[in-house]
Design a protein around this motif. Sequence first.
Motif, mmCIF file in Angstrom:
data_model
loop_
_atom_site.group_PDB
_atom_site.id
_atom_site.type_symbol
_atom_site.label_atom_id
_atom_site.label_comp_id
_atom_site.label_asym_id
_atom_site.label_seq_id
_atom_site.Cartn_x
_atom_site.Cartn_y
_atom_site.Cartn_z
ATOM 1 N N ALA A 177 0.805 -1.230 0.000
ATOM 2 C CA ALA A 177 0.000 0.000 0.000
ATOM 3 C C ALA A 177 0.833 1.273 0.000
ATOM 4 O O ALA A 177 0.293 2.356 -0.243
ATOM 5 C CB ALA A 177 -0.921 0.005 1.221
ATOM 6 N N THR A 178 2.141 1.195 0.272
ATOM 7 C CA THR A 178 2.959 2.414 0.341
ATOM 8 C C THR A 178 4.142 2.380 -0.616
ATOM 9 O O THR A 178 4.983 3.276 -0.586
ATOM 10 C CB THR A 178 3.497 2.625 1.770
ATOM 11 O OG1 THR A 178 4.337 1.516 2.140
ATOM 12 C CG2 THR A 178 2.363 2.729 2.770
ATOM 13 N N ALA A 232 5.405 7.469 5.464
ATOM 14 C CA ALA A 232 5.443 7.461 6.927
ATOM 15 C C ALA A 232 4.078 7.826 7.508
ATOM 16 O O ALA A 232 3.622 7.219 8.489
ATOM 17 C CB ALA A 232 6.514 8.428 7.426
ATOM 18 N N ARG A 233 3.399 8.808 6.893
ATOM 19 C CA ARG A 233 2.073 9.198 7.398
ATOM 20 C C ARG A 233 1.053 8.084 7.199
ATOM 21 O O ARG A 233 0.224 7.828 8.091
ATOM 22 C CB ARG A 233 1.613 10.488 6.701
ATOM 23 C CG ARG A 233 2.369 11.734 7.119
ATOM 24 C CD ARG A 233 1.641 12.992 6.673
ATOM 25 N NE ARG A 233 1.695 13.156 5.239
ATOM 26 C CZ ARG A 233 2.591 13.899 4.593
ATOM 27 N NH1 ARG A 233 3.523 14.539 5.281
ATOM 28 N NH2 ARG A 233 2.560 14.011 3.283
ATOM 29 N N ARG A 279 -1.311 1.954 11.452
ATOM 30 C CA ARG A 279 -1.051 1.447 12.802
ATOM 31 C C ARG A 279 -2.076 1.998 13.791
ATOM 32 O O ARG A 279 -2.548 1.277 14.685
ATOM 33 C CB ARG A 279 0.357 1.844 13.229
ATOM 34 C CG ARG A 279 0.806 1.278 14.559
ATOM 35 C CD ARG A 279 1.010 -0.224 14.500
ATOM 36 N NE ARG A 279 0.129 -0.936 15.404
ATOM 37 C CZ ARG A 279 0.216 -2.235 15.649
ATOM 38 N NH1 ARG A 279 1.125 -2.961 15.029
ATOM 39 N NH2 ARG A 279 -0.613 -2.824 16.474
ATOM 40 N N ALA A 280 -2.464 3.275 13.620
ATOM 41 C CA ALA A 280 -3.458 3.872 14.512
ATOM 42 C C ALA A 280 -4.812 3.204 14.350
ATOM 43 O O ALA A 280 -5.551 3.015 15.324
ATOM 44 C CB ALA A 280 -3.564 5.373 14.232
ATOM 45 N N LEU A 300 12.285 14.878 6.235
ATOM 46 C CA LEU A 300 12.575 13.798 5.289
ATOM 47 C C LEU A 300 13.478 12.751 5.924
ATOM 48 O O LEU A 300 13.254 11.540 5.790
ATOM 49 C CB LEU A 300 13.240 14.354 4.031
ATOM 50 C CG LEU A 300 12.384 15.163 3.058
ATOM 51 C CD1 LEU A 300 13.231 15.606 1.880
ATOM 52 C CD2 LEU A 300 11.191 14.356 2.565
ATOM 53 N N VAL A 301 14.524 13.213 6.611
ATOM 54 C CA VAL A 301 15.455 12.285 7.256
ATOM 55 C C VAL A 301 14.751 11.489 8.337
ATOM 56 O O VAL A 301 14.886 10.261 8.425
ATOM 57 C CB VAL A 301 16.658 13.050 7.842
ATOM 58 C CG1 VAL A 301 17.552 12.119 8.659
ATOM 59 C CG2 VAL A 301 17.468 13.708 6.729
ATOM 60 N N GLN A 302 13.979 12.185 9.165
ATOM 61 C CA GLN A 302 13.292 11.507 10.267
ATOM 62 C C GLN A 302 12.297 10.480 9.754
ATOM 63 O O GLN A 302 12.163 9.381 10.310
ATOM 64 C CB GLN A 302 12.572 12.536 11.148
ATOM 65 C CG GLN A 302 11.981 11.961 12.426
ATOM 66 C CD GLN A 302 13.027 11.343 13.328
ATOM 67 O OE1 GLN A 302 14.117 11.886 13.481
ATOM 68 N NE2 GLN A 302 12.713 10.199 13.909
#
Length: 650
Positions: free
Chosen positions: A196-197, A206-207, A213-214, A642-644
């Motif tokens: 899916a990503t 990431a979002r 997960r939420a 972006l890095v995080q």
Amino acid sequence: MNAVTKAEKRSRDGRPPPTLEINNLTLSLQGGRADPLDLVRGVSLEIGQGQCLGLVGESGAGKSLTAKAIVGLLPRGINVRGGSISLGGQVLTSDRVNWREVRGVLVGTIFQDPISSLNPVMRVGTQVHEVIKAHLTLNKRDRDQRVAELMEAVELRGDRDFLARYPHELSGGQQQRVAIAMAIACDPLLLIADEATTALDVRTQARILRLLRALVDGMGLSMLLVTHDVGVIASVSDRLAVLYSGRVVERGRTPNVLSQPRHPYTRGLIESCPLDLKGGFRTAVRPITGTAPINLESTWDNCVYAPRCSRAAAKCRSHSPPLEDYGELHRAACFYPLGDGIPDDATGRSDETFADRTTSSQPLALKTVIHAAEHPSEVGVESEGGKEVILKATGLSVAYREGRLVSYGTKAIPAVQEFNIELRRAETVAVVGESGSGKSTVALSLIRLEPRNALVEGRREILGEDLDEMGKNALRNIRRRAQIVFQDPYGSLNPRRKVVDLLMEGPRAHALDTSDSPMEQAGRLLERVGLDPSFADRYPHQMSGGQRQRVAIARALSVEPQVLICDEPVSALDVSIQAQILELLTSLAKQEGLAFVFITHDLGVMNMLADRVIVMKEGKTVETGAVEEVLEQPHTQYTKELVQASLVVI
């Protein structure tokens, strides 16, 4: 939507807990064969309420087939030959299954490409309404309320203006969120996310992963996450199962399996990932040698991974290893698991663990980084040394005129503003950013391939010659020095032509030396990219994605370029195939002195290949400099995000 209340209501209604159980599932291909060919054999999995199981493996491992079997969407000719699937106590392998009740009500499915799963001629609000109307008995007012709750749950606006939009008017992340809203619209027991990503940029990915997960935690959903990306599995799943050639070779709790893999294939997937799962970026990967077996009939009576395994011994080639217990729900199918000794008759004696090298352990190439946010007048990429400048752009700006092809209006939408780059021989400059940041527009504009409705300003040079001053013939000749490799090799290769014809098209067009036979020349090109010369006689559909991408690179090399512009060339590939392509590009840069402009949204891939990086946001350069410095000490908030978003810690 009050997710906790929904989960509690489910329990009060007396519905069974959302548990998926797959026992000894075997999927077979009949297709007119005398004996069925097993594509998936003996797969057993279980997902409890509020749990996420990651299903990981290369293409052809059987991941998507297993997921499709759950919702009765197996391709024609493939059937369930043995085993069972049950969800919430209902047996889904029964002949009496009401699939209309299962799909959408018991199981919600999210596919890889949201634009393909959404109806392009229906407004997004209408599409969400349609799902609810098909499965739930609600009046118009309650449906409107339900849609509003769903939009809130997936963090989208639920106002009239947004719901009136068509899919093409949304970003990739918004399209995927609408698809997720449709998947959870009827409060399903199980959510299946099939790659899916994969096609999303790093921040959007990431979002979406945080959202999934939420939903699992808040609604008490069970989730099956199908992916080839070990980093995605590490971010979301509670447990994982590793599939190889239709069999589960390892499974267990995600942190245990990824930190202490027992099966060599699992370790191979981890070492093929550009991310160090302990929280850093690798500067090199170790590709898995060989390819997965094509003829599965010859693999069931031995270890399916033996032909690619350095630990394989005679026993592995004559017997099939069972899943052995290593504690904490951790099981692996290997006669000589990692951590144990290597047998004397093993194929390869080396069992050294791959060094997880991160940027922090590498010397910095440049101590000073140019930061657009602090020094906007200095934005541009300058290189050390006196190497020849091959490609250069100064003040490159691109805007697109609105209107029909035959009658453009006066309004122009800016796509790229004041972009600067200076590329020298044997150097790699990466251009990174989210979808819509202008990266691909830059890639096309650097060699004057922008569409007809584009307005271009600034100066573009290749080998010191101004592209905008060139006529058609001169431009055609200079483009031979700068070739482009696209993201989708299947879309860029003519499906009706053999590889030999595809590879010889460029040399013939540019009147290069063709004294040798086409097959001989094609064979040499294929060997340069790590393919057997016999591939010259194949069509694109007869090759894997990684093999097609190698052919695309070979075709670009056929005209002896000095620059390769690579536009997301590995984003859609398995991590193991991706590692092979990255290793190939690295060797081309070192051994042949090729220069690369590498367009990507993956900072892990960028770190492995590039010397310097240009970070783009909304068409503007926001930061640029040495890769190591930008990753370790980003100066803009956007680069920090972006890095995080890229880092994964298990």
